[in-house]
Write an enzyme that holds these catalytic residues in place. Structure first.
Site, PDB file in Angstrom:
ATOM      1  N   ASP A   1     -21.305  21.788 -20.061  1.00 28.77           N
ATOM      2  CA  ASP A   1     -20.729  20.670 -19.321  1.00 28.77           C
ATOM      3  C   ASP A   1     -19.596  21.161 -18.418  1.00 28.77           C
ATOM      4  O   ASP A   1     -18.789  22.006 -18.817  1.00 28.77           O
ATOM      5  CB  ASP A   1     -20.193  19.635 -20.311  1.00 28.77           C
ATOM      6  CG  ASP A   1     -19.574  18.439 -19.619  1.00 28.77           C
ATOM      7  OD1 ASP A   1     -20.329  17.628 -19.045  1.00 28.77           O
ATOM      8  OD2 ASP A   1     -18.334  18.323 -19.636  1.00 28.77           O
TER       9      ASP A   1
ATOM     10  N   GLU B   1     -28.622  37.826 -28.191  1.00 29.83           N
ATOM     11  CA  GLU B   1     -28.890  38.221 -29.578  1.00 29.83           C
ATOM     12  C   GLU B   1     -29.918  37.287 -30.224  1.00 29.83           C
ATOM     13  O   GLU B   1     -30.697  37.713 -31.090  1.00 29.83           O
ATOM     14  CB  GLU B   1     -27.607  38.162 -30.403  1.00 29.83           C
ATOM     15  CG  GLU B   1     -26.559  39.197 -30.055  1.00 29.83           C
ATOM     16  CD  GLU B   1     -25.320  39.008 -30.924  1.00 29.83           C
ATOM     17  OE1 GLU B   1     -25.467  38.579 -32.095  1.00 29.83           O
ATOM     18  OE2 GLU B   1     -24.207  39.259 -30.424  1.00 29.83           O
TER      19      GLU B   1
END
Length: 540
Positions: A210, A252
């Site tokens: 956001d 990851e």
């Protein structure tokens, strides 16, 4: 073993995905209290599978006082009780994934709720305390500190500073209840990295960021001077180091980011999409573009060019939880979108707007890249005018009551025409009032109507998945190539077998040579011509 490695298409699912935005509070009410919740979403997963979307983006579902629709987060590791529990969120993520639908959540890095434990501690600790260093506390100007520390303007209007009883002011670029975090403090960075890992461990495969261009501030918090670079709080260079550290974490887990980046400068915008930063960012130029062939083509060309420079796929979106719904916007004299232009009582031709929205759906879904669909868009829902006494959006109140706010696009969805409150949940009135004719848009009615907006979206999303030519421009033959047309008509090929054509003129036009009409947004004119404000997908 190599046989167990995910395919290229699986790894890069986000490059051409169809992603459905869920505003939980208004999607479906599973426990009958008038507020949408995770139980409601879980019950509607078959509908979303049938619709044909690849992922769900959830606006904030965390613990929140809901001063700004959940974008005032009190605790990122707790689901708001109005929506359910953390265990239920984990079940929803897992159930959706079993059905082939991924989950994207919302992170709000610029600010937290004034009920967040950090801010409560800062208030209790007082001026000069380490707790206040996590935010932007400052003394005021003037003889007695009665003037705000600088001249910035809140995103919601008015000053972004609130004074406390101890004399200090704190910064909030949005509502008073949303204090801005100090991203120069290492604890702020560490906490957000921990939150990302928390949700990635629970199966989340993407994060929407956001107000992604706002978190970093000039530490001096100087007055704003027009034309001076860098801006004191928008698009500062420090942000890129933050997002590079986030990207390393996402990599990851094989997760992706989409940034809410409102920037007019294409080169500055593209920096956020470099290979070691965000994967995608919302394309607001297209969203705000008027229904005009020349301007739409320019918006498409500019978007594809700025993304190509950094090897990122474009995203296409027609509306979301912050902007006027598509069928309403396209039915007005001014068909563009500008927050400052929103007023009560704007005349709208819904028949015209709906016809254009159907055409725009086929246009946007035919473009190379990812497509975002806001809940209810597939039902052709119009913007609702909320009675002034029922409006909850802080934008309305910060404007002094002149801005109708964003609640009109957040009205609870109609599911069943014959059920109370259009089947949203129970006999309890929803948290926002539904218009009197809301049941006419109900999903069960549209599901049975082959000419409905829902049927159009379902057909389009199915073809988008299965027909040659769709997807990102990086796929073989996926590039967009414009065809020569008369003024007011947009036509392009995707690969060698697909044409998309949109007629924005006042007269029907001939279709290009083709072997099959795959899909058309409205009835054809005499002789199979394409009527005004209509789009078609053609097989070559």
């Amino acid at each position: 073993m190599a046989a167990n490695r995910p395919s290229e298409a699986t790894v890069n699912w986000w490059r051409d995905a169809a992603i459905y935005q869920i505003y939980v509070r208004s999607f479906a009410d599973g426990d009958g209290d008038g507020t949408g919740d995770l139980a409601g979403v879980r019950a509607k997963l078959p509908y979303l599978v049938e619709l044909g979307v690849d992922a769900l983006w959830f606006t904030p579902w965390y613990l929140s006082p809901l001063a700004d629709g959940g974008y005032d987060v009190a605790d990122y590791r707790t689901i708001d009780p109005a929506f359910g529990t953390l265990a239920e969120a984990e079940k929803l993520i897992a159930e959706a994934r079993e059905l082939g639908i991924r989950t994207i959540i919302d992170i709000v890095p610029n600010h937290v709720s004034d009920q967040h434990v950090w801010f409560r501690a800062a208030l209790a600790a007082g001026p000069g305390s380490p707790e206040r260093e996590l935010f932007h506390f400052r003394p005021g100007r003037g003889a007695n500190g009665e003037i705000p520390p600088n001249d910035w303007v809140s995103e919601f209007g008015g000053t972004p500073w609130t004074r406390l009883d101890d004399g200090e002011w704190y910064l909030h670029l949005f509502a008073t209840q949303q204090p801005d975090l100090n991203w120069a403090h290492p604890a702020v960075r560490q906490e957000h990295e921990d939150v990302l890992r928390f949700w990635f461990e629970r199966g989340v495969e993407g994060v929407r960021i956001d107000s992604a261009a706002l978190p970093a501030k000039d530490p001096a918090l100087p007055d704003f001077v027009a034309g001076r670079d860098p801006h004191p709080y928008i698009d500062r260079d420090e942000l890129h180091d933050i997002y590079r550290s986030w990207r390393a974490i996402a990599d990851e887990y094989g997760a992706i980011f989409v940034g809410e980046v409102w920037l007019p400068d294409a080169e500055r915008f593209a920096r956020y999409l470099r290979p070691d930063e965000l994967h995608t960012a919302f394309n607001f130029n297209f969203l705000a573009c008027p229904w005009d062939a020349g301007r739409l083509r320019s918006a498409i060309d500019d978007t594809l060019a700025e993304h190509a420079a950094v090897g990122a796929p474009a995203t296409w979106v027609l509306c979301n939880h912050d902007v006027t719904r598509t069928v309403t916007r396209y039915g007005r004299e001014d068909t563009g979108f500008d927050f400052a232009a929103k007023t009560f009582g704007t005349p709208t031709d819904l028949a015209l707007g709906t016809r254009r929205a159907r055409a725009a759906a086929l246009l946007s879904l035919a473009l190379p890249g990812a497509a975002y669909l806001y809940q209810g868009e597939e039902l052709g829902l119009p913007e609702a005018e909320i009675p002034r006494g029922r409006i909850q959006d802080p934008m309305h109140f910060r404007s002094g009551g002149t801005d109708p706010g964003r609640d009109g696009c957040r009205v609870p969805l109609p599911w069943s025409a014959q059920a109370p409150y259009a089947g949203f949940g129970s006999t309890v009135e929803p948290w926002l009032p539904q218009p009197a004719d809301w049941s006419t848009y109900a999903a069960d009615l549209q599901r049975a109507d082959p000419d409905s907006m829902l049927s159009l979206y379902r057909a389009a999303l199915r073809l988008r998945r299965t027909a040659p030519g769709f997807g990102s421009s990086e796929t073989p033959g996926g590039q967009l190539v414009w065809l020569p047309t008369e003024p007011g008509v947009l036509a392009f090929t995707r690969g060698e077998r697909l044409i998309c054509i949109v007629n924005l003129t006042e007269e029907p036009v001939e279709l290009p040579s083709h072997t099959e009409v795959l899909l058309i947004s409205g009835p054809p004119a005499d002789g199979g011509r394409l009527p005004q404000d209509t789009a078609a997908w053609l097989r070559v």
